[in-house]
Design a protein around this motif. Structure first.
Motif, PDB file in Angstrom:
ATOM      1  N   LEU A 223       0.834  -1.208   0.000  1.00  0.00           N
ATOM      2  CA  LEU A 223       0.000   0.000   0.000  1.00  0.00           C
ATOM      3  C   LEU A 223       0.869   1.258   0.000  1.00  0.00           C
ATOM      4  O   LEU A 223       0.583   2.238  -0.692  1.00  0.00           O
TER       5      LEU A 223
ATOM      6  N   ARG B  92      -9.101  -3.705  -3.289  1.00  0.00           N
ATOM      7  CA  ARG B  92      -8.410  -2.465  -3.639  1.00  0.00           C
ATOM      8  C   ARG B  92      -9.345  -1.246  -3.602  1.00  0.00           C
ATOM      9  O   ARG B  92      -8.990  -0.186  -3.071  1.00  0.00           O
TER      10      ARG B  92
ATOM     11  N   GLN C 224       2.337   1.925  -3.484  1.00  0.00           N
ATOM     12  CA  GLN C 224       1.382   2.534  -4.413  1.00  0.00           C
ATOM     13  C   GLN C 224       1.142   4.002  -4.074  1.00  0.00           C
ATOM     14  O   GLN C 224       1.135   4.861  -4.941  1.00  0.00           O
TER      15      GLN C 224
ATOM     16  N   GLN D 186      -9.853  -0.181  -0.157  1.00  0.00           N
ATOM     17  CA  GLN D 186      -8.634   0.460   0.384  1.00  0.00           C
ATOM     18  C   GLN D 186      -8.529   1.894  -0.129  1.00  0.00           C
ATOM     19  O   GLN D 186      -8.153   2.801   0.606  1.00  0.00           O
ATOM     20  N   ASP D 187      -8.893   2.085  -1.396  1.00  0.00           N
ATOM     21  CA  ASP D 187      -8.772   3.419  -2.000  1.00  0.00           C
ATOM     22  C   ASP D 187      -9.649   4.451  -1.296  1.00  0.00           C
ATOM     23  O   ASP D 187      -9.333   5.643  -1.299  1.00  0.00           O
TER      24      ASP D 187
END
Ligand SMILES: Nc1ncnc2c1ncn2[C@@H]1O[C@H](COP(=O)(O)OP(=O)(O)OP(=O)(O)O)[C@@H](O)[C@H]1O
Length: 580
Positions: free
Chosen positions: A106, A320, A109, A323-324
C-alpha cells in the motif's frame, strides 16, 4: 473515554529515554511549515519540508559515500523527496533507475502516486511502481521506481547485481521485515562487485549506528578501496532535524482492560469534543477491525451524535477499491474514521488525519522451529512502531495522538525496537531464495541479525524432504529451480508442480489461490455460531484445503452471486478476484 493526560501538564514528565524520538509536544515553535497548511502549491509544500534544507548535504553524501544512512522524523520528506533530489542531480541519466523500497504494498502505491503528482507526470511513466502481480512501470520511461523489498529480491533472480539501478534507497528499514534483512545482506555483497552503486538506508526510527557498522568495510577492504579512489566505503550518517507539524501525545492515566472498547470510546469522545479532522485508529487485525466497525456503527444507529462519522476499515486483505476509499477526500461536515492494522503504520500520508488512536498492539508472526508451527499473535508494539503510528498525524496539519497505554509503560516497559522478522519466522522461503541467488553457505551469510540455527536447520530439512535441495544442500534440477522461480511458499509451489502428474492442476491452483487470501470467511460480532454452522456445511473429511475448494465450487455454482456469499458469510470480493 479513558482518562488521558498530556505529558508536561499536571504529572511530572519522564522524558529521559526519548532520545532519537520523533514527536514530542512542545508549546514553543510550531512546525517549520505552520503557515497556511493545506493551501500551498505542491512546490511550496515541498520546499517547506525539513528534508529540503538538506538537499545539498544528501546529494554530497550520496556522491561521496557508497552508503548513506538518513534518519529524519516521520513526515520530514525522506520518501517523497530524496528520489526526486537524486533524479534532479542526474542519478537517473543514461537509462539508469533510482529505486526506493518499502516493506508494504500500500505504501509503494501511495508514495509512487504522490511523487508522480509532485513531478507532474503520469504514474507508470517517469515514476512507476512494482508490487507482486502488479507492474506499473515503463521499461523505456521509468526513472524513479518504488517497489516492495520482496519484489527487488525477486528481480535479483534475473539480474543478480541489480545493474539497472544507480541508487537503491531502502526505506523504513526499522521495520526489519524478512525481505529487508535479506536485501541488506545481499546489497552489501553487490556493493563489492559494483562500487558505483549507491545505497541509502532511511527511516525515522532506525538504529543508525548498528546499520552503519554492518555496512562498514573491513580494514583490508578499506585500504584497497582508498587505492581505487571509489566512493568512501565507510557509511555516512545524516540526521535530518526538524519535523512537520506538532503532534500532541496523550497517554491513558491507568491501563485499559479492553483496548478495543477503549479505542471505540476514544473515537466517540474525539467526535463529541474535538474540532473536525479525521481519525486513524490502529488495531491488530481484521477481526478486531470488523468488531470496532460494528461497535461504532451501532453507536451511530443509537444516535449518539455519530451521524457525521464515515467508518472505513483498512487491512491488507481488503479489496483495492475499499482500500482506496481511505485516500478519498472527506465530505464537508463529515469525519472519517479509518480503522487499520499496521498496514498504515509507515510511509502513508492520509491527508485529513488529525487524530491517531493507538491501541499499543499489533499481530505479529512467531515461529517455533521445534514444533514447526508459525502463528500470528497479538503482541505489544515497540516504541519505534508507536512513534511511526503517531507520525501518521502532523503531516499536513497539527495533530493529536491518543495512546491507550500509560506513559510509564511507554518509557519503562515498551521495547525500543521489535524483534526482526528473520528471528521469528519460518525460513523455508528465504533459504530457497538465497540458494537460487547462488548463496550456498546460508549459515555463513552476512546477516544483520542472525536467525536461529534451529529455524535454519528446519528449513533445510523441509526443502530436502520436498526434493528441492539435494544431500549437499544444493538446488535440485529441475524441481529446485522451478520451485524457486514461483513466488509462493515452496510447499505450495511444489504441490502445484506435482499436481500435473496427478491430473489435478486446476484444483490445486485454486486451492493455492484460496490459501494466499487472508480469509475467505467474513464474521461479525454475535454471528460466530451461524458461521460455524456454515463452515460445517462445506467441511470435507480431507481437511481445510478441500473445504476451501468446496466453497469456491459453491460460489461458481451460484453464478458468482453476492447474495449467496452474504448468506454463507463468504468474502464476496475475494471470490470475485479469484474467479477472474
Ligand atoms: N498524498 C499526500 N498528500 C498530501 N501531502 C503529502 C502526501 N504525501 C506526502 N505528503 C506531504 O509530504 C510530507 C513528506 O512525506 P514523506 O512520506 O516523504 O515523509 P517521510 O519522511 O518519508 O515520512 P515517514 O518516515 O513517515 O515515511 C508529508 O508529511 C506531507 O506533508
Amino acid at each position: 473515554m479513558s482518562q488521558f493526560w498530556k505529558p508536561g501538564t499536571e504529572r511530572p514528565r519522564l522524558i529521559d529515554d526519548e532520545e532519537g524520538g520523533v514527536l514530542f509536544y512542545s508549546t514553543s515553535a510550531l512546525s517549520s511549515s505552520s503557515s497556511g497548511y493545506g493551501f500551498a502549491s505542491v512546490e511550496k509544500q515541498r520546499q517547506r519540508l525539513p528534508v529540503y534544507k538538506y538537499r545539498t548535504a544528501i546529494l554530497y553524501l550520496v556522491e561521496t559515500h557508497a552508503t548513506a544512512i538518513i534518519v529524519g522524523e516521520t513526515g520530514s520528506g525522506k520518501t517523497t523527496q530524496i528520489p526526486q533530489f537524486l533524479k534532479e542531480a542526474g542519478w537517473a541519466e543514461g537509462g539508469r533507475i533510482i529505486a526506493c523500497t518499502q516493506p508494504r504494498r500500500l505504501a509503494v502505491q501511495s508514495v509512487a502516486s504522490r511523487v508522480a503528482e509532485e513531478m507532474g507526470v503520469k504514474l507508470g511513466e517517469e515514476v512507476g511502481y512494482t508490487i507482486r502481480f502488479e507492474d506499473v512501470t515503463n521499461t523505456d520511461l521509468t526513472r524513479i521506481k518504488f517497489l516492495t523489498d520482496g519484489v527487488l529480491l525477486r528481480e535479483m533472480m534475473d539480474d543478480p547485481l541489480l545493474s539497472k539501478y544507480s541508487v537503491i534507497m531502502v526505506d523504513e528499514a526499522h521495520e526489519r521485515s524478512l525481505s529487508t534483512d535479506i536485501l541488506l545482506g545481499l546489497l552489501k555483497k553487490i556493493q563489492r562487485r559494483r562500487p558505483e552503486l549507491r545505497l541509502i538506508i532511511s527511516s525515522a526510527t532506525i538504529e543508525a549506528k548498528k546499520i552503519s557498522s554492518f555496512f562498514s568495510p573491513s580494514k583490508r577492504r578499506q585500504a584497497l578501496q582508498t587505492e581505487d579512489h571509489g566512493p568512501n566505503a565507510e557509511p555516512a550518517i545524516l540526521s535530518v532535524e526538524g519535523r512537520g507539524f506538532n503532534v500532541e501525545i496523550f497517554y491513558v492515566e491507568d491501563p485499559v482492560p479492553d483496548y478495543l472498547q477503549a479505542a471505540v470510546s476514544t473515537v466517540l469522545s474525539i467526535h463529541d469534543q474535538e474540532a473536525m479532522g479525521d481519525i486513524l485508529m490502529f488495531l491488530t487485525g481484521q477481526d478486531d477491525i470488523d468488531a470496532a466497525v460494528q461497535l461504532l456503527s451501532e453507536e451511530s444507529r443509537n444516535g449518539r451524535n455519530q451521524a457525521g462519522l464515515i467508518i472505513l476499515p483498512l487491512y491488507s486483505g481488503l479489496p483495492r477499491a475499499d482500500q482506496d476509499l481511505v485516500f478519498s477526500p472527506t465530505p464537508r461536515g463529515k469525519r472519517k474514521v479509518v480503522i487499520s492494522t499496521n498496514i498504515a503504520e509507515t510511509s502513508l500520508t492520509l491527508e485529513g488525519i488529525v487524530y491517531v488512536v493507538d491501541s499499543g498492539f499489533s499481530k505479529q508472526r512467531f515461529y517455533n522451529p521445534i514444533t514447526d508451527i508459525e502463528s500470528l499473535i497479538v503482541a505489544p508494539i515497540s516504541k519505534a512502531s508507536a512513534r511511526q503510528r503517531a507520525g501518521r498525524a502532523g503531516r499536513v496539519r497539527p495533530g493529536k495522538c491518543y495512546r491507550l497505554y500509560t506513559e510509564q509503560y511507554f518509557l519503562k516497559e515498551m521495547s525500543a525496537e521489535g524483534i526482526p522478522e528473520i528471528q521469528r519466522s519460518n525460513l523455508v522461503s528465504s533459504v530457497i531464495q538465497l540458494k537460487a541467488l547462488g548463496i550456498d553457505n546460508i549459515l555463513g551469510f552476512d546477516w544483520l541479525a542472525s536467525p536461529s540455527s534451529e529455524a535454519m536447520i528446519r528449513a533445510l530439512e523441509v526443502l530436502y524432504s520436498l526434493g528441492v535441495l539435494d544431500s549437499d544442500a544444493k538446488l535440485t534440477s529441475p524441481d529446485g529451480f522451478q520451485v524457486a522461480e514461483i513466488p509462493l511458499d515452496p510447499m505450495i509451489s511444489k504441490t502445484i508442480l506435482a499436481s500435473n502428474q496427478y491430473g489435478c492442476s486446476e484444483e490445486v491452483i485454486t486451492i493455492a489461490a484460496l490459501l494466499s487470501m487472508q480469509s475467505i470467511w467474513i464474521s461479525a460480532r454475535g454471528t460466530e455460531k451461524e458461521l460455524d454452522e456454515v463452515k460445517l456445511r462445506f467441511a470435507a473429511a480431507e481437511g481445510d484445503h478441500v473445504t476451501f475448494l468446496n466453497v469456491y465450487k459453491g460460489f461458481i455454482q451460484s453464478n458468482k452471486s453476492s447474495k449467496w456469499c452474504h448468506k454463507n458469510f463468504i468474502n464476496y470480493n475475494a471470490m470475485v478476484n479469484l474467479s477472474i
